[in-house]
Design an enzyme around this catalytic site. Structure first.
Site, PDB file in Angstrom:
ATOM      1  N   GLY A 130       0.798  -1.212   0.000  1.00  9.70           N
ATOM      2  CA  GLY A 130       0.000   0.000   0.000  1.00  9.70           C
ATOM      3  C   GLY A 130       0.830   1.261   0.000  1.00  9.70           C
ATOM      4  N   ASN A 131       0.181   2.388   0.349  1.00  4.11           N
ATOM      5  CA  ASN A 131       0.805   3.710   0.251  1.00  4.11           C
ATOM      6  C   ASN A 131       1.419   3.866  -1.136  1.00  4.11           C
ATOM      7  OD1 ASN A 131       3.470   5.649   1.604  1.00  4.11           O
ATOM      8  ND2 ASN A 131       1.350   6.275   1.416  1.00  4.11           N
ATOM      9  N   HIS A 169       2.635   4.699  -4.915  1.00  5.15           N
ATOM     10  CA  HIS A 169       3.204   5.820  -5.648  1.00  5.15           C
ATOM     11  C   HIS A 169       3.301   5.443  -7.122  1.00  5.15           C
ATOM     12  CE1 HIS A 169       6.866   3.434  -5.555  1.00  5.15           C
ATOM     13  NE2 HIS A 169       6.868   3.452  -4.230  1.00  5.15           N
ATOM     14  N   HIS A 201       4.574   1.942  -8.127  1.00  5.77           N
ATOM     15  CA  HIS A 201       3.588   0.865  -8.064  1.00  5.77           C
ATOM     16  C   HIS A 201       2.662   0.893  -9.282  1.00  5.77           C
ATOM     17  CE1 HIS A 201       4.325   1.378  -3.581  1.00  5.77           C
ATOM     18  NE2 HIS A 201       4.546   0.089  -3.749  1.00  5.77           N
ATOM     19  N   GLN A 205       7.936  -9.335   8.018  1.00  6.82           N
ATOM     20  CA  GLN A 205       9.169  -8.834   7.416  1.00  6.82           C
ATOM     21  C   GLN A 205       9.717  -7.604   8.113  1.00  6.82           C
ATOM     22  OE1 GLN A 205       6.915  -8.245   3.680  1.00  6.82           O
ATOM     23  NE2 GLN A 205       8.129  -6.377   3.396  1.00  6.82           N
ATOM     24  N   GLY A 222       9.225  -4.618  -8.233  1.00  4.42           N
ATOM     25  CA  GLY A 222      10.102  -3.550  -8.685  1.00  4.42           C
ATOM     26  C   GLY A 222      11.559  -3.862  -8.470  1.00  4.42           C
ATOM     27  N   GLN A 258      15.385  -8.375  -2.921  1.00  4.84           N
ATOM     28  CA  GLN A 258      14.086  -9.033  -2.786  1.00  4.84           C
ATOM     29  C   GLN A 258      13.683  -9.720  -4.085  1.00  4.84           C
ATOM     30  OE1 GLN A 258      10.401  -7.194  -0.887  1.00  4.84           O
ATOM     31  NE2 GLN A 258       9.959  -6.854  -3.053  1.00  4.84           N
ATOM     32  N   VAL A 288      11.256   3.545 -10.838  1.00  5.12           N
ATOM     33  CA  VAL A 288      10.703   4.838 -11.246  1.00  5.12           C
ATOM     34  C   VAL A 288      11.288   5.907 -10.323  1.00  5.12           C
ATOM     35  CG1 VAL A 288       8.601   6.200 -11.539  1.00  5.12           C
ATOM     36  CG2 VAL A 288       8.597   3.755 -12.100  1.00  5.12           C
TER      37      VAL A 288
END
Length: 274
Positions: A27-28, A30, A33, A57, A143, A149, A172
């Protein structure tokens, strides 16, 4: 856009939806995403996003409770991006009992970011495998900003023979080069002005390697020192092989330069492929 929190309802909603492409998030959202959602749209018939802030995590002294939660705004952005289905479970939905079975990544989980965030990649791999089992996508996007990750999850998927294509989305950046991140919102105005230095330092290191420099340890020390002289507290700057994030053994392997450093109370990560 359909929104589901319960696993049975989500599974029912995804029956007969063709090729499913999945973009997990915390979430949150930008623009980074949203770029993944747009990329996903071209890869399949149904785009599924998830929003879940995964406690597993986060370390005991990390920002789980403070992590920004902007569900209504996130939903609006996902609708505009053309996402078909959003999975937004509660902790009770995803972890109805203590998660005693976990995914234990190999030694790379203790290196680079893992050295400074013990247990982080175990938590990431566990929740992603669980989400994969719930959504059952044919492709999933992550990403490249979270480079380690991406590598851990790509290798997990391959070694466990999951029938899922893992796709990396390009980082980005803001106009001044700062990689977009949900944690950028923690930066003060002065810190935000300083933050692009991380990308500049990595760019300089990349250019030095392209020009033929091969004393990677010296390059790493120089880059780390440049950050720390401007008020950063650097965890690492590292030149690694793209395939396995090990120290380069020869000059023919594709490389990536990675860094993690704190500016004030905010920990920023970035990387550039060479």
């Amino acid at each position: 856009m359909q929104i589901h929190s319960a696993i049975p309802a989500l599974r029912t909603a995804l029956q007969g939806r063709g090729r499913i492409v999945f973009v997990p998030t915390m979430g949150n959202l930008h623009d980074g995403h949203i770029a993944l959602m747009t990329q996903a749209r071209a890869l399949g018939d149904t785009v599924v996003a998830s929003i879940f802030v995964n406690r597993l995590q986060f370390g005991p002294n990390e920002d789980f409770d403070q992590y920004p939660r902007t569900f209504d705004a996130d939903c609006a952005r996902l609708r505009t991006a053309g996402v078909d289905v959003l999975f937004a479970p509660t902790e009770r939905d995803l972890y109805p009992e203590p998660q005693e079975y976990v995914v234990e990544p190999p030694a790379i989980q203790h290196q680079l970011d893992g050295e400074f965030r013990p247990g982080h990649f175990r938590g990431v791999a566990t929740v992603v495998l669980k989400l994969f089992n719930i959504v059952q996508p044919q492709a999933a996007l992550f990403g490249k900003k979270d480079y380690q990750q991406l590598m851990v999850l790509r290798n997990m998927t391959r070694q466990l023979a999951l029938p899922i294509e893992i796709v990396g989305g390009e980082t980005v950046r803001a106009g001044d080069g700062l990689a977009l991140s949900s944690r950028n919102g923690y930066l003060s105005p002065a810190e935000r002005s300083e933050a692009p230095r991380l990308y500049r330092v990595l760019t300089q290191l990349r250019d030095a390697v392209r020009a033929g420099a091969r004393d990677y340890a010296a390059l790493e020390r120089e880059a780390s020192g440049e950050l720390d002289r401007h008020g950063w507290r650097t965890d690492y700057v590292a030149v690694r092989q793209q395939t396995d994030l090990q120290v380069p053994q020869d000059g023919n392997t594709p490389l990536v330069v990675l860094a993690a450093s704190r500016l004030g109370s905010t920990r920023l990560i970035d990387n550039i492929e060479i």
